[in-house]
Structure formats: structure tokens, C-alpha cells
Design a protein around this motif. Structure first.
Motif, short mmCIF file in Angstrom:
data_model
loop_
_atom_site.label_atom_id
_atom_site.label_comp_id
_atom_site.label_asym_id
_atom_site.label_seq_id
_atom_site.Cartn_x
_atom_site.Cartn_y
_atom_site.Cartn_z
N ARG A 126 -9.01 -0.43 -1.31
CA ARG A 126 -8.13 0.88 -1.00
C ARG A 126 -7.24 1.34 -1.91
NH1 ARG A 126 -4.26 -0.04 4.42
NH2 ARG A 126 -3.44 -1.58 3.04
N ALA A 127 -6.61 0.24 -2.76
CA ALA A 127 -5.45 0.85 -3.83
C ALA A 127 -6.21 1.32 -5.07
CB ALA A 127 -4.77 -0.34 -4.08
N LYS B 64 1.49 4.04 -3.10
CA LYS B 64 1.48 5.35 -2.86
C LYS B 64 2.69 6.39 -3.35
CE LYS B 64 -0.21 8.45 0.97
NZ LYS B 64 0.18 9.07 2.21
N TYR C 38 0.91 -1.31 0.01
CA TYR C 38 0.21 -0.01 -0.09
C TYR C 38 1.14 1.14 -0.14
CZ TYR C 38 -2.90 3.89 1.88
OH TYR C 38 -3.49 4.99 2.14
N ASN C 39 1.71 1.43 0.81
CA ASN C 39 2.84 2.52 1.08
C ASN C 39 3.38 2.62 -0.34
OD1 ASN C 39 2.49 3.85 3.77
ND2 ASN C 39 2.69 1.60 4.20
N GLU D 185 -9.36 2.53 -5.06
CA GLU D 185 -9.93 3.79 -4.83
C GLU D 185 -8.98 4.91 -4.61
OE1 GLU D 185 -13.84 2.16 -2.65
OE2 GLU D 185 -12.85 3.38 -1.40
N GLU D 186 -7.82 4.62 -3.92
CA GLU D 186 -7.00 6.08 -3.66
C GLU D 186 -5.89 6.32 -4.72
OE1 GLU D 186 -5.15 5.96 0.17
OE2 GLU D 186 -6.75 5.08 1.14
N PHE D 187 -5.49 4.83 -5.61
CA PHE D 187 -4.33 5.23 -6.57
C PHE D 187 -5.01 5.02 -7.68
CE2 PHE D 187 -2.39 3.53 -2.43
CZ PHE D 187 -2.41 4.89 -1.94
N LYS D 188 -6.17 5.03 -8.06
CA LYS D 188 -6.77 4.63 -9.31
C LYS D 188 -6.13 3.19 -10.11
CE LYS D 188 -7.80 9.44 -10.79
NZ LYS D 188 -6.72 10.40 -9.92
N TYR E 16 2.08 6.25 -7.19
CA TYR E 16 1.04 7.02 -7.76
C TYR E 16 1.57 8.30 -7.69
CZ TYR E 16 -3.44 9.05 -7.88
OH TYR E 16 -4.24 9.95 -7.97
N GLU E 17 2.31 8.87 -6.52
CA GLU E 17 2.68 10.01 -6.65
C GLU E 17 3.77 10.66 -7.67
OE1 GLU E 17 3.82 10.72 -2.61
OE2 GLU E 17 1.11 10.57 -1.80
#
Ligand SMILES: NC(=O)C1=CN([C@@H]2O[C@H](COP(=O)(O)OP(=O)(O)OC[C@H]3O[C@@H](n4cnc5c(N)ncnc54)[C@H](O)[C@@H]3O)[C@@H](O)[C@H]2O)C=CC1
Ligand SMILES: O=C(O)CCC(=O)C(=O)O
Length: 355
Positions: free
Chosen positions: A208-209, A187, A183-184, A211-214, A190-191
Motif C-alpha cells: 500500500r505504501a 501520506k 500509513y497516515n 503503490e500510493e506514496f512511491k 508524501y504530500e
């Protein structure tokens, strides 16, 4: 299982079986090598198909820690704990305190921390019984974000080697396992503008992945065959094997999972296929580098720990360079880096006896 034969061929110091009827604890503490210092390695909780599988996992992971700590430049040896049980249903305060008492009995030869299936709360329970536990909430905390950052830096080094740039924008990264580290890592990627394909056996982690990171989702057994630039194994070990290698369409394998190669020869096959394998224990050392900072005489310093984790970029470069110079696969180059350091320090320690 011929345990003493394994211990003899791979130079293990201790294998401790821990059993406590009241708490239900069944655990294995494996200490591989303490030439460089006390053995430091996390505590894994997992449902194993057999006791033999659990012992094998503890042994492989402990040896991996010796190499990881040596290559990362830490004054630590290698060890690991495996607790047999389901981390979602079988945990209790008593179980971890019972384990803590076993760790205490080793008087500092082994220091534990988190790993797959364990968390800060479990470490707190262990701390009630022993000081030989790192990665507590009030000190260095959860090692996973640091491991993820180290994997990200290692990926950049590998990308520079293969794509001529460390910029991961637009690169497709397939992540197997979007738990604490995955997950981290997702992130960071993605950034940085990477495109993500993820899988996990737990639906909540996938959601979670996505939704948060498309991220795009594929089923667990489809992850090996997806078209991607980098395959990042961030679940369990032995996933680079005879069945998975023919499916791989990536140019780099770089992820956090320990013991990714089922057998060493699978590292040779990756090289023959022109896939750059970033050795697991080199790229995933961020967590242990962070927890080890707690052992510094001046106490834990987060900025210093992050700086050291960031240097995984340089260690990955060094291993790639050695692999080219000595014409050996990257996993063998990493082993040489670790073994050369252990040998050199063992010789220093033999030099004279400090009374
Ligand atoms: N947490 C840390 O700081 C460190 C972790 N590692 C290694 O990185 C790996 C991941 O560790 P964590 O993220 O802490 O564990 P975790 O348990 O939080 O995450 C692992 C994830 O992989 C998933 N998974 C398990 N089997 C799978 C399969 N067959 N297909 C797809 N997904 C699967 C699990 O559902 C879970 O979400 C492990 O191999 C661990 O030993 C290595 C160094 C440090
Ligand atoms: O990161 C940790 O919690 C300790 C080190 C460890 O077990 C590992 O790197 O696999």
C-alpha cells in the motif's frame, strides 16, 4: 518478576489481571497514576513470548501514558490494557465484551481506547459493557490519523531545529511500520514532498505504501541503517538500543511508537551522537488528545481536537528548549515537563478538600 517492587519504585496504583475461561480473555490492565484525572490509555492486543513480557509491556505503556497525558496538558492520568493474543486470529465479540466488564468494574478510574492490534469494532464490543471507552466510530473515531498528524507536526518542529526549515520537501524519511499511524504519516510526508523508505512485517501494508506514496522498500532489519534525514519508528517499542544505534545514519529520530528507548541511557547515547531524539510520548500524543476531546463537557469537536493536536509543534519546541537550557537530553527534558505539571497540580489538590 518482582511485581510489587516494580509497583513501589515506579509508583503504580493498580495492576489488574483479567481472565475469562469462556471467551479466552487474558488481559492486564495497568493503572499508573491518577493524580491529574482518570487513567486514559489504549488497549493493545499482541502475541507475547511470555506472560511476564505482557505484564512488563502493560506497565511500561501505562507509565508512558501518565507522562504523555501530563505533558499534553490533559486532565488525565495514565493506564493501559494489554490483551494476550493474536489480533489477526484470536479476536471475538465475547473476548472484548468480557474485557469491557472488567473495565466497567473499575467505575471510571480507567478509560480505554484503540492501540496496536485493536480497532473501532473492538471498541464497540467493549462499549456494550461499559461507557468507559473512547475513540468510537460515532464520536472521535480512529485516533491513528490524529496521532500521525501530531507526529508530522513534531517532525516539522525538529526539522526547523536541525535543518533550519520546517519544510520537509526533499527530506528522506525512513518509516518503520506502515500500519495505522505509519500509513497516515507517510501520506502527510508524501504530500509535503518528502522521499520515503518504508518497512513492515506485513506485505499488504508495505504494498500500500509503495503503490500510493512511491516509497522505497527495505527489509525489516535493514531500516536502521538506511541513509536518511529522519528515522520514524512507528511499530513497536525498545527499537533504540545497543544493536540499532550504531547503525543509525539519521539526524532526527521522530516517530509514533511508544517506549522507543530500550533504556533511558539510549537517549543519552543518541544525544552524544548528535541525533535529535523527539521524545515518543510528546510527539505521539495526537491520538490521546483527540480521544480526550470526547470528555469535554460540550462533547467532541473535531476542529478543536485538530487545533490541539497541531500544538504538538509547540510542545516539541518547548522540550528542545528545556533540554538546551538545562543541558539534559530531550527524554529527560520531557520527563521534567510532565513531572513538574503533576507535582504542581497535586499540590493544588492538597490545598483544601472540596466536600
Ligand atoms: N494508533 C494510535 O493512535 C497510536 C499509536 N501509538 C503507537 O504507534 C505505534 C504504531 O501504532 P499503530 O499504527 O496503531 O499500530 P499498527 O498495528 O496499525 O501498526 C504497526 C505496524 O508495525 C508493523 N511492525 C511490527 N513489528 C515490526 C517490525 N519489527 N518491523 C517492521 N514493522 C513492524 C506491523 O506489521 C504494523 O503494520 C505503536 O507503538 C503504538 O503504540 C502511539 C500513540 C497513538
Ligand atoms: O490513542 C489512543 O487510542 C489512546 C491513547 C494511547 O493509548 C496512546 O497514546 O498510546
Amino acid at each position: 518478576m518482582k511485581i510489587f517492587e516494580i509497583m513501589e519504585t515506579k509508583d503504580y496504583e493498580n495492576v489488574i489481571l483479567c481472565h475469562d475461561k469462556t471467551s479466552g480473555l487474558k488481559a492486564i490492565i495497568a493503572i499508573h497514576d491518577t493524580t491529574l484525572g482518570p487513567a486514559l490509555g489504549g488497549c493493545r492486543m499482541w502475541t507475547y513470548d511470555s506472560e511476564e513480557d505482557a505484564i512488563n509491556d502493560a506497565l511500561r505503556l501505562a507509565r508512558g501514558m501518565t507522562y504523555k497525558n501530563a505533558a499534553a496538558g490533559l486532565n488525565l492520568g495514565g493506564g493501559k490494557t494489554v490483551v494476550i493474543g493474536n489480533p489477526r486470529t484470536d479476536k471475538s465479540e465475547a473476548l472484548f465484551r468480557s474485557l469491557g466488564r472488567y473495565i466497567e468494574s473499575l467505575k471510571g478510574r480507567y478509560i480505554t481506547a484503540e492501540d496496536v492490534g485493536t480497532n473501532l469494532k473492538d471498541m464497540e464490543y467493549i462499549r456494550y459493557e461499559t461507557k468507559y471507552v473512547a475513540g468510537l466510530a460515532e464520536t472521535s473515531g480512529d485516533p491513528s490519523p490524529f496521532t500521525a498528524y501530531g507526529v508530522y507536526r513534531g517532525m516539522q518542529a525538529a526539522a526547523e531545529e536541525i535543518f533550519g526549515t520546517l519544510d520537509l520537501r526533499g527530506k528522506v524519511v525512513a518509516i518503520q511500520g506502515v500500519g495505522n499511524v505509519g500509513y497516515n504519516l507517510a501520506k502527510h510526508l508524501y504530500e509535503a514532498g518528502a522521499k520515503l523508505i518504508v518497512t513492515d512485517i506485513f506485505e499488504d501494508n508495505v504494498k500500500r505504501a509503495v503503490e500510493e506514496f512511491k516509497a522505497e522498500y527495505v527489509k525489516p532489519d535493514e531500516i536502521y541503517g538506511v541513509e536518511c534525514d529522519i528515522f520514524a519508528p512507528c511499530a513497536l517499542g525498545a527499537i533504540i538500543n545497543d544493536e540499532t544505534i550504531p547503525q543509525l545514519k539519521c539526524k532526527i529520530v521522530a516517530g509514533s511508537a511508544n517506549n522507543q528507548l530500550k533504556e533511558e541511557r539510549h537517549g543519552d547515547i543518541l544525544q552524544e551522537k548528535g541525533i535529535l531524539y523527539v521524545p515518543d510520548y510528546i510527539i505521539n500524543a495526537g491520538g490521546v488528545i483527540n480521544v480526550a476531546d470526547e470528555l469535554n463537557p460540550s462533547g467532541y469537536n473535531r476542529d478543536r481536537a485538530i487545533r490541539k493536536v497541531s500544538m504538538i509543534f509547540d510542545t516539541v519546541k518547548k522540550v528542545i528548549q528545556k533540554s538546551k537550557e538545562e543541558n539534559i537530553p530531550t527524554y529527560a527534558a520531557a520527563d521534567r515537563v510532565a513531572e513538574e505539571r503533576i507535582k504542581a497540580i497535586a499540590a493544588v489538590k492538597d490545598n483544601y478538600i472540596v466536600k
